[in-house]
Design an enzyme around this catalytic site. Structure first.
Site, PDB file in Angstrom:
ATOM      1  CE  LYS A  53       2.456 -13.951 -55.402  1.00 28.89           C
ATOM      2  NZ  LYS A  53       3.350 -13.714 -56.808  1.00 28.89           N
ATOM      3  CD  GLN A  97       2.601 -11.732 -59.915  1.00 26.74           C
ATOM      4  OE1 GLN A  97       2.563 -12.338 -58.314  1.00 26.74           O
ATOM      5  NE2 GLN A  97       3.934 -12.403 -60.477  1.00 26.74           N
ATOM      6  CG  ASP A 120       8.801 -10.205 -53.975  1.00 27.77           C
ATOM      7  OD1 ASP A 120       8.603 -11.684 -53.956  1.00 27.77           O
ATOM      8  OD2 ASP A 120       8.170 -10.210 -54.351  1.00 27.77           O
TER       9      ASP A 120
END
Ligand code: NDP
Length: 282
Positions: A53, A97, A120
């Site tokens: 990322k 994460q 997200d």
């Protein structure tokens, strides 16, 4: 032979566009979009995802803030970090994460991220917006799949679609996005009876269960479009999807490979969401 749906090719194209858009955004506003990624503990797979990322952000000109916290971090400490990032104007997107260490409640953490920075799209407010309409962000993996279907000119409207797997991050939102595009969707899971009869009548089949090479040729319709979300590492080191590619590929019209299919699109959509967040926060 089926046409390969290449996430690698499409994501390169989309990332070029994002890089252009980031440049124009910086020129117009004097600001650079920023993404903060928090990693708690040292799970090797998570570390790889976070590194990828970071690299992807650099590639398109987004500033990446990597926050690595020890396994022993308490829930309260993590919540405080999120509060600080919510208040930080340089940070437009926040991603924690997953999975988190067992002593931290994931829901509590996700709920603390400002919905405006929730790139997200896991926050209940954003999930609600996807269900009823009017969303700013879509969850990255299903959004990437819709982008792939569009790129390869797969018309979803009126098609019979089956989604196998009902996780909050892939299966459920995937079913919603296909419904939004006027597909007729059946959402399947581990309790589904006679799964093969459903999958083998689907024009568009998305498989996201995390079971290596589970979906075999007898479970697909001739000429179907097959999207394999699974990423499974076998004992011999090979990376395979949830679809038995060698036997399914000759029977279908289009299929994603693993690796190089859905995977690259997920991070690309994260970049897109970060830019959207930066624009919305102006
Ligand atoms: P989860 O483990 O959260 O969910 C798995 C789902 O599969 C559950 O809904 C489960 O049903 C269902 N399932 C399990 N076994 C069967 C079966 N035999 N028949 C039918 N349904 C079954 O998975 P995720 O959605 O998080 O991930 C799925 C896969 O996708 C994994 O391999 C993961 O690594 C990969 N992935 C890939 C991404 C990418 O970018 N390419 C992004 C995210 C995930 P039930 O609910 O009844 O238990």
């Amino acid at each position: 032979m089926a046409e390969l749906i290449s996430g690698k090719v499409v994501s390169e194209k989309v990332r070029l566009q994002i890089a252009e858009d980031v440049k124009s955004f910086a020129k117009e506003t004097g600001k650079v979009p920023g993404l903060a990624v928090i990693l708690v503990g040292n799970d090797p797979a998570s570390s790889v995802y976070v590194r990828n990322k970071h690299k992807a952000c650099l590639q398109v000109g987004i500033t990446s803030y990597q926050i690595e916290l020890p396994e022993s971090t308490t829930e309260e400490e993590l919540l405080e970090r999120i509060d600080a990032l919510n208040a930080d104007e340089k940070v437009n997107g926040i991603l924690v994460q997953l999975p988190l260490p067992k002593h931290i409640l994931e829901d509590k953490i996700i709920n603390r991220i400002s919905p405006k920075k929730d790139v997200d799209a896991f926050h209940p407010e954003n999930v609600g917006r996807i269900v009823i309409g009017g969303y700013d962000f879509l969850p990255c993996t299903p959004a990437g799949i819709v982008e792939l279907l569009d790129h390869y000119k797969v018309d979803i409207s009126g098609k019979s679609c089956a989604v196998v797997g009902r996780s909050n991050i892939v299966g459920k939102p995937m079913a919603l996005l296909l419904t939004e595009r006027n597909g007729t969707v059946t959402l399947c899971h581990s309790r589904t009876k006679d799964l093969a009869s459903i999958t083998s009548s689907a024009d568009i089949l998305v498989v996201a269960i995390g079971k290596p090479e589970f979906l075999t040729a007898n479970m697909v319709k001739e000429g179907a479009v097959v999207i394999d979300v699974g990423i499974n590492r076998l004992a011999d080191g090979r990376l395979v999807g949830d679809v038995k590619f060698d036997e399914v590929e000759p029977k279908v019209s289009k299929i994603t490979p693993v690796p190089g299919g859905v995977g690259p699109m997920t991070i690309t959509m994260l970049l897109k969401n970060t830019l959207t967040a930066a624009k919305k926060q102006l």
